[in-house]
Design an enzyme around this catalytic site. Structure first.
Site, PDB file in Angstrom:
ATOM      1  CG  ASP A  95      -2.134   0.925   0.993  1.00 51.41           C
ATOM      2  OD1 ASP A  95      -2.970   1.034   1.895  1.00 51.41           O
ATOM      3  OD2 ASP A  95      -2.215   1.543  -0.094  1.00 51.41           O
ATOM      4  N   GLY A  97       0.870   4.188   1.592  1.00 49.64           N
ATOM      5  CA  GLY A  97       1.198   4.966   2.783  1.00 49.64           C
ATOM      6  C   GLY A  97       0.211   6.071   3.083  1.00 49.64           C
ATOM      7  CD  GLN A 192      -9.908   7.201  -2.258  1.00 51.14           C
ATOM      8  OE1 GLN A 192     -10.940   7.205  -1.552  1.00 51.14           O
ATOM      9  NE2 GLN A 192      -8.875   6.412  -1.969  1.00 51.14           N
ATOM     10  CG  ASP A 269      -6.007  -5.134   2.331  1.00 45.71           C
ATOM     11  OD1 ASP A 269      -6.631  -4.307   1.637  1.00 45.71           O
ATOM     12  OD2 ASP A 269      -5.537  -4.871   3.477  1.00 45.71           O
ATOM     13  CB  CYS A 307     -11.025 -25.881  10.397  1.00 45.22           C
ATOM     14  SG  CYS A 307      -9.505 -25.037   9.941  1.00 45.22           S
ATOM     15  CB  CYS A 309      -5.966 -24.975  10.036  1.00 43.44           C
ATOM     16  SG  CYS A 309      -6.406 -24.611  11.732  1.00 43.44           S
ATOM     17  CB  CYS A 312      -8.824 -27.235  13.478  1.00 45.06           C
ATOM     18  SG  CYS A 312      -9.529 -25.586  13.660  1.00 45.06           S
ATOM     19  CG  HIS A 338      -8.700 -21.311  12.984  1.00 46.77           C
ATOM     20  ND1 HIS A 338      -9.178 -22.448  12.362  1.00 46.77           N
ATOM     21  CD2 HIS A 338      -9.773 -20.495  13.163  1.00 46.77           C
ATOM     22  CE1 HIS A 338     -10.490 -22.334  12.181  1.00 46.77           C
ATOM     23  NE2 HIS A 338     -10.871 -21.160  12.662  1.00 46.77           N
TER      24      HIS A 338
HETATM   25  N1  LIG Z   1      -4.242   3.388  -0.082  1.00 44.14           N
HETATM   26  C1  LIG Z   1      -5.435   3.132   0.494  1.00 44.14           C
HETATM   27  N2  LIG Z   1      -5.532   2.166   1.429  1.00 44.14           N
HETATM   28  C2  LIG Z   1      -6.767   1.942   2.020  1.00 44.14           C
HETATM   29  C3  LIG Z   1      -6.871   0.987   3.069  1.00 44.14           C
HETATM   30  C4  LIG Z   1      -5.673   0.175   3.551  1.00 44.14           C
HETATM   31  C5  LIG Z   1      -5.748  -1.241   2.979  1.00 44.14           C
HETATM   32  N3  LIG Z   1      -4.907  -2.174   3.745  1.00 44.14           N
HETATM   33  C6  LIG Z   1      -3.478  -1.913   3.646  1.00 44.14           C
HETATM   34  C7  LIG Z   1      -2.666  -2.887   4.476  1.00 44.14           C
HETATM   35  C8  LIG Z   1      -1.195  -2.711   4.213  1.00 44.14           C
HETATM   36  C9  LIG Z   1      -0.522  -2.742   5.556  1.00 44.14           C
HETATM   37  C10 LIG Z   1      -1.542  -2.353   6.560  1.00 44.14           C
HETATM   38  C11 LIG Z   1      -2.889  -2.700   5.962  1.00 44.14           C
HETATM   39  C12 LIG Z   1      -8.113   0.812   3.672  1.00 44.14           C
HETATM   40  N4  LIG Z   1      -8.481   0.028   4.714  1.00 44.14           N
HETATM   41  C13 LIG Z   1      -9.799   0.286   4.911  1.00 44.14           C
HETATM   42  N5  LIG Z   1     -10.531  -0.248   5.885  1.00 44.14           N
HETATM   43  C14 LIG Z   1      -9.914  -1.088   6.905  1.00 44.14           C
HETATM   44  C15 LIG Z   1     -10.925  -1.153   8.040  1.00 44.14           C
HETATM   45  C16 LIG Z   1     -10.456  -2.053   9.108  1.00 44.14           C
HETATM   46  C17 LIG Z   1      -9.438  -1.639   9.992  1.00 44.14           C
HETATM   47  C18 LIG Z   1      -9.024  -2.503  10.991  1.00 44.14           C
HETATM   48  C19 LIG Z   1      -9.637  -3.754  11.133  1.00 44.14           C
HETATM   49  C20 LIG Z   1     -10.645  -4.138  10.243  1.00 44.14           C
HETATM   50  C21 LIG Z   1     -11.054  -3.285   9.232  1.00 44.14           C
HETATM   51  N6  LIG Z   1     -10.287   1.172   4.038  1.00 44.14           N
HETATM   52  C22 LIG Z   1      -9.250   1.523   3.248  1.00 44.14           C
HETATM   53  C23 LIG Z   1      -9.159   2.462   2.217  1.00 44.14           C
HETATM   54  C24 LIG Z   1      -7.912   2.686   1.615  1.00 44.14           C
HETATM   55  C25 LIG Z   1      -7.749   3.699   0.590  1.00 44.14           C
HETATM   56  O1  LIG Z   1      -8.710   4.394   0.185  1.00 44.14           O
HETATM   57  N7  LIG Z   1      -6.510   3.887   0.077  1.00 44.14           N
END
Ligand SMILES: Nc1nc2c(CCNCC3CCCC3)c3[nH]c(NCCc4ccccc4)nc3cc2c(=O)[nH]1
Length: 373
Positions: A95, A97, A192, A269, A307, A309, A312, A338
């Site tokens: 990602d 940043g 976006q 992700d 499961c 894994c 489990c 898991h």
């Molecule tokens: N560039 C960019 N990244 C986004 C991310 C990060 C995605 N994971 C990156 C990984 C790379 C390393 C870190 C993560 C997002 N994550 C979420 N929601 C997560 C919500 C969530 C948070 C915690 C627990 C569960 C759900 N919305 C996102 C929108 C964007 C976005 O517009 N632009």
């Protein structure tokens, strides 16, 4: 220029927008739909790379923001890049940043140039820009680099979202400009537009013109209600080209994965599976299990009877509860293993269901057992 990463559409479901595809990268292919485990600080937390590979994961995520601040992208580069540094030889997506600065760093200022912020680690002042983000991702050597974008907060007024998405498009063009000479890495654009369908369309039109191998849907899973998210998502997918990969960022609970697949998303992700594992929560075929609950004190059955894994096959809920109560490291290790296995296997079942024209049946079967979400 030939793309390092390409997507091929293999089959579209006849009753929904669900689709089966394949992403090809310099570090191997990825069957889609796919859930991508997150390895923020160059490790999928509490997991060895061999275990992540053994469960069938073909791609993991890492992050520009974290690795730039610690240990520094120059060190990762000197180590031979992120694949070598973390001993992972399959695909990596990083990602850009931007999202992490907004969600983690002490944000100072957003300008046309980029984002000024203070490190959440030591408070030092830094600046991330499209060019800086691409320089870092190039040093890391990830197969897929995400464009430097602004994930508009929710809620946000329409005017802010419009200006933000237009700047994000200008930043994408700067990323693409900088990316010219990186033939072993591909750049994905990020759509976006907040919860405004007309702005989503505007963002899509601007980024699709750049003919990138994949496009992410950003700006969702930011606290909006589920039905709003799914309604906006449904619309977004229709504005993205069918022959390119579609990546919904930050989504990773079973229900959202099914709903996202049904609406035509290929890649997902989320930190959820490993994060809730550290808090004693497990995803199972019958719903979530909170292992610290006293009712498991003498429950000598595995977490999930269906499961296969390592966790489990070898440990009971009683033992896992004991580990969690003792704050033993093995607790996070076994529950993370898991939860990731559960999601990766579920996506494999979804791929098979799409191939066999029974995606909706599988979804309903899963929902019936999983109970309330
Ligand atoms: N560039 C960019 N990244 C986004 C991310 C990060 C995605 N994971 C990156 C990984 C790379 C390393 C870190 C993560 C997002 N994550 C979420 N929601 C997560 C919500 C969530 C948070 C915690 C627990 C569960 C759900 N919305 C996102 C929108 C964007 C976005 O517009 N632009």
């Amino acid at each position: 220029m030939k793309h390092a990463v390409t997507y091929e559409l293999l089959k579209t479901d006849q009753r929904t927008k669900a689709r089966r595809g394949r992403v090809t990268t310099p570090h191997g292919t990825i069957e889609t739909p796919v859930f991508m485990p997150v390895g923020t600080a160059a490790t999928v937390k509490a997991m060895r790379p061999e275990q992540v590979k053994e469960m069938g994961a073909e791609i993991i995520l890492s992050n520009t923001y974290h690795l730039y601040l610690r240990p520094g992208h120059d060190i990762v580069k000197a180590a031979g890049g992120l694949h070598k540094f973390m001993n992972w030889d399959k695909a990596i997506l990083t990602d850009s940043g931007g999202f992490q600065v907004f969600s983690l760093g002490a944000l100072r200022k957003i300008t046309e140039e980029g984002v000024e912020f203070r490190s959440h680690i030591d408070g030092s002042k830094h600046m991330l820009s499209p060019e800086k983000s691409m320089e870092i991702q190039n040093a890391l050597g990830s197969d897929i680099m995400m464009a430097f974008d602004e994930c508009a907060p929710y809620p946000a007024d329409r005017n802010y979202v419009k200006n933000s998405l237009e700047r994000t498009t200008r930043w994408l063009k700067r990323c693409k400009e900088y990316h010219q000479n990186m033939e072993n890495q591909s750049l994905f654009g990020i759509m976006q537009g907040g919860m405004y369908k007309d702005l989503r369309y505007e963002s899509a039109m601007q980024i699709v013109d750049l003919d990138l191998p994949g496009y992410a849907i950003g700006g969702l899973s930011v606290g909006e209600p589920k039905e709003l998210m799914l309604d906006v998502l449904d619309d977004c997918v229709d504005h993205l080209p069918a022959e390119k990969a579609r990546y919904l960022m930050g989504v990773g609970s079973p229900d959202y994965l099914f709903e996202g697949v049904e609406r035509g998303v290929d890649m997902f992700d989320c930190v959820l599976p490993t994060r809730i594992a550290r808090h004693g929560m497990a995803m199972t075929s019958y719903g979530r299990v909170n292992i610290k609950n006293a009712k498991y004190e003498r429950d000598f059955e595995p977490l999930d009877p269906e499961c296969d894994c390592y966790t489990c096959k070898n440990y009971s809920k009683a033992y896992l509860r004991h580990l969690y109560k003792c704050d033993e490291m093995l607790s996070a290790m076994l529950l993370s293993n898991h939860n990731l296995h559960f999601l990766v296997k579920m996506m494999g079942n979804i791929r098979t269901a799409i191939e066999e024209e029974r995606f909706l049946e599988y979804k309903n079967e899963f929902y019936a057992k999983y109970g309330r979400f």
